[in-house]
Motif scaffolding. Structure first.
Motif, PDB file in Angstrom:
ATOM      1  N   TYR A 297       0.893  -1.159  -0.152  1.00  0.00           N
ATOM      2  CA  TYR A 297       0.054  -0.062  -0.046  1.00  0.00           C
ATOM      3  C   TYR A 297       0.900   1.180   0.232  1.00  0.00           C
ATOM      4  O   TYR A 297       1.757   1.323   0.639  1.00  0.00           O
ATOM      5  N   GLN A 298       0.335   2.224  -0.808  1.00  0.00           N
ATOM      6  CA  GLN A 298       1.368   3.389  -0.754  1.00  0.00           C
ATOM      7  C   GLN A 298       1.230   4.135   0.515  1.00  0.00           C
ATOM      8  O   GLN A 298       1.920   4.651   1.146  1.00  0.00           O
ATOM      9  N   ILE A 299       0.023   4.182   1.122  1.00  0.00           N
ATOM     10  CA  ILE A 299      -0.445   4.804   2.550  1.00  0.00           C
ATOM     11  C   ILE A 299      -0.491   3.503   3.354  1.00  0.00           C
ATOM     12  O   ILE A 299      -1.378   2.719   3.477  1.00  0.00           O
ATOM     13  N   PRO A 300       0.720   3.261   4.337  1.00  0.00           N
ATOM     14  CA  PRO A 300       0.634   2.150   5.201  1.00  0.00           C
ATOM     15  C   PRO A 300      -0.759   1.905   6.200  1.00  0.00           C
ATOM     16  O   PRO A 300      -1.042   0.941   6.220  1.00  0.00           O
ATOM     17  N   ALA A 301      -1.222   3.111   6.382  1.00  0.00           N
ATOM     18  CA  ALA A 301      -2.397   2.952   7.163  1.00  0.00           C
ATOM     19  C   ALA A 301      -3.671   2.281   6.507  1.00  0.00           C
ATOM     20  O   ALA A 301      -4.709   1.949   7.217  1.00  0.00           O
ATOM     21  N   ASN A 302      -3.539   2.197   5.138  1.00  0.00           N
ATOM     22  CA  ASN A 302      -4.826   1.548   4.313  1.00  0.00           C
ATOM     23  C   ASN A 302      -4.544   0.324   4.488  1.00  0.00           C
ATOM     24  O   ASN A 302      -5.468  -0.510   3.835  1.00  0.00           O
ATOM     25  N   ASP A 303      -3.441  -0.343   4.972  1.00  0.00           N
ATOM     26  CA  ASP A 303      -3.378  -1.856   5.040  1.00  0.00           C
ATOM     27  C   ASP A 303      -4.123  -2.481   6.177  1.00  0.00           C
ATOM     28  O   ASP A 303      -3.926  -2.050   7.233  1.00  0.00           O
ATOM     29  N   PRO A 304      -5.127  -3.345   5.767  1.00  0.00           N
ATOM     30  CA  PRO A 304      -6.159  -3.848   6.844  1.00  0.00           C
ATOM     31  C   PRO A 304      -5.130  -4.283   8.043  1.00  0.00           C
ATOM     32  O   PRO A 304      -5.727  -4.458   9.140  1.00  0.00           O
ATOM     33  N   ASP A 305      -4.201  -4.873   7.813  1.00  0.00           N
ATOM     34  CA  ASP A 305      -3.185  -5.487   8.797  1.00  0.00           C
ATOM     35  C   ASP A 305      -2.376  -4.533   9.405  1.00  0.00           C
ATOM     36  O   ASP A 305      -1.528  -4.782  10.230  1.00  0.00           O
ATOM     37  N   TYR A 306      -2.444  -3.326   9.209  1.00  0.00           N
ATOM     38  CA  TYR A 306      -1.632  -2.101   9.756  1.00  0.00           C
ATOM     39  C   TYR A 306      -1.979  -2.029  11.159  1.00  0.00           C
ATOM     40  O   TYR A 306      -2.955  -1.952  11.701  1.00  0.00           O
ATOM     41  N   GLY A 335     -13.893   4.598   4.256  1.00  0.00           N
ATOM     42  CA  GLY A 335     -13.248   4.836   2.938  1.00  0.00           C
ATOM     43  C   GLY A 335     -11.825   4.375   2.753  1.00  0.00           C
ATOM     44  O   GLY A 335     -11.325   4.613   1.810  1.00  0.00           O
ATOM     45  N   SER A 336     -11.127   3.804   3.857  1.00  0.00           N
ATOM     46  CA  SER A 336      -9.747   3.326   3.570  1.00  0.00           C
ATOM     47  C   SER A 336     -10.140   1.666   2.790  1.00  0.00           C
ATOM     48  O   SER A 336     -11.170   1.317   2.794  1.00  0.00           O
ATOM     49  N   PHE A 337      -8.996   1.508   2.309  1.00  0.00           N
ATOM     50  CA  PHE A 337      -8.781   0.224   1.506  1.00  0.00           C
ATOM     51  C   PHE A 337      -8.739  -0.846   2.393  1.00  0.00           C
ATOM     52  O   PHE A 337      -8.490  -0.978   3.697  1.00  0.00           O
ATOM     53  N   CYS A 338      -9.493  -2.167   2.046  1.00  0.00           N
ATOM     54  CA  CYS A 338      -9.590  -3.228   2.889  1.00  0.00           C
ATOM     55  C   CYS A 338      -9.552  -4.565   2.052  1.00  0.00           C
ATOM     56  O   CYS A 338      -9.599  -4.289   0.859  1.00  0.00           O
ATOM     57  N   SER A 339      -9.430  -5.504   2.804  1.00  0.00           N
ATOM     58  CA  SER A 339      -9.592  -6.970   2.123  1.00  0.00           C
ATOM     59  C   SER A 339      -9.915  -7.870   3.460  1.00  0.00           C
ATOM     60  O   SER A 339      -9.762  -7.442   4.530  1.00  0.00           O
ATOM     61  N   PRO A 340     -10.302  -8.959   3.290  1.00  0.00           N
ATOM     62  CA  PRO A 340     -10.910  -9.321   1.904  1.00  0.00           C
ATOM     63  C   PRO A 340     -12.413  -8.696   1.693  1.00  0.00           C
ATOM     64  O   PRO A 340     -12.993  -8.281   2.325  1.00  0.00           O
ATOM     65  N   ALA A 341     -13.029  -8.883   0.292  1.00  0.00           N
ATOM     66  CA  ALA A 341     -13.976  -8.417   0.019  1.00  0.00           C
ATOM     67  C   ALA A 341     -15.390  -9.274   0.822  1.00  0.00           C
ATOM     68  O   ALA A 341     -15.176 -10.346   0.797  1.00  0.00           O
TER      69      ALA A 341
END
Length: 364
Positions: A297-306, A335-341
């Protein structure tokens, strides 16, 4: 009355008429003009006019021996006589007679019939750059026998004339006296070789890794790579793929991280050029390309495991980067990226689901 004196009244004798004004002299001049005109036409014409003048002239106060109507008749007769004599002695040659006179007499040897000259070749348009189907139709309509072949060194079979483009055309004489034309062609969209039967001059990829989007596109254009073959991709999990318009708008912030084909790779008519882009500016936390596409991830906070510094989570599924609620649901950043769908989380008492469109984000 004195002796020897003529009786009164005395009538002097008429003056003598010059010999050239006598009727005999006039007629003699007319005849001489006719004779001379038969021998020397130009000189005879001069004598004819002199004779006509003598018919009318009378000098010395003498009365003309011929009446006016006689002089007119003599003038007309002189003209007719001279014209008739000139026509007989000097006939006007017709063009055909002149040609026949200039042609040598025919010999007894029979002439061999001349072979008719071959008809001029019909006009053939230049079909270079046109579709082979159009070239064949036009050449056949002009009476040419048409052939075609691959213009490249690959010796490919030519199928579906509409999908091939003429690079070279060559006209030749056939054994039956007809004209033939050979079209050397390449597939539609392919460049023509420098010479018939040569290699196709495909453009090759420059090295654009590390360049900005604007610089990369300029280098591709300079190398002859069709820009409509370029497909853009993103390299980060939390960055959406930009359109060409979006990338051009921020062309100095988008950077090429990976390219396919690589440097010096040929770009053929079926090649898709892929550029994997990353976006950053001076204010970005990450200002370099990842080691591999689609892994970070470009923004580390967007990583669900961050995990934020100073927080801890358990091993159960209720742990999140934002802590957990008493009910066991994940606390998420809307609004942040996430996984899994399809994953479910909460924030501020509201439920959010990890879903699209586009990259999965926490959405209601």
């Amino acid at each position: 009355m004195a002796y020897g004196q003529p009786p009164y009244p005395y009538t002097p004798p008429p003056p003598l008429r010059p010999w050239w004004q006598t009727s005999g002299a006039r007629l003699a001049f007319i005849g001489a003009a006719a004779v001379i005109i038969a021998i020397v036409e130009a000189l005879g014409i001069l004598f004819m006019f002199a004779s006509i003048a003598m018919i009318w002239i009378s000098t010395g106060g003498l009365r003309h021996p011929w009446r006016v109507w006689q002089r007119i008749a003599a003038t007309v007769g002189t003209l007719l006589l001279c014209l008739i004599v000139a026509g007989i002695a000097h006939p006007v040659k017709k063009k055909d007679d002149a040609k026949a006179a200039a042609t040598p007499a025919a010999t007894s040897v029979s002439k061999v019939p001349e072979t008719p000259a071959p008809a001029a070749a019909p006009q053939l348009s230049d079909y270079t750059g046109k579709a082979l189907s159009e070239a064949r139709k036009g050449a056949e309509a002009a009476g040419y026998t048409v052939g075609n072949r691959d213009a490249s060194s690959e010796s490919r079979g030519v199928v579906l004339a509409a999908n091939w483009t003429v690079c070279f055309q060559k006209v030749s004489d056939l054994a039956d006296g007809k004209k033939g034309v050979d079209f050397s062609v390449v597939k539609e969209g392919e460049p023509c070789p420098k010479e018939d039967g040569g290699a196709l001059p495909w453009p090759v990829m420059p090295d654009v890794v590390g360049a900005t989007y604007n610089k990369a596109m300029a280098d591709l254009k300079a190398a002859g790579v069709p820009l409509d073959r370029v497909k853009l991709e993103d390299v980060y999990l939390d960055t959406d793929t930009p359109t060409a318009e979006q990338a051009a708008k921020d062309g100095e912030e988008w950077h090429v991280c990976f390219q396919d084909p690589g440097k010096d790779g040929k770009v053929t008519s079926t090649t898709t050029v892929r550029l994997d882009l990353g976006k950053w500016s001076d204010a970005s936390l990450v200002k370099k390309c990842p080691a591999a596409k689609g892994t970070t991830y470009q923004i580390p906070a967007n990583d669900p495991d961050y995990k934020r510094p100073g927080t801890s989570t358990g091993d159960d599924d209720s742990s999140t980067s934002g802590g957990s609620t008493g009910g066991g649901a994940k606390t998420v950043n809307p609004g942040s990226f996430c996984s899994p769908a399809g994953a479910v989380g909460t924030a501020n008492g509201k439920t959010y689901t990890c879903k699209g469109p586009g990259q999965n984000r926490w959405r209601q």
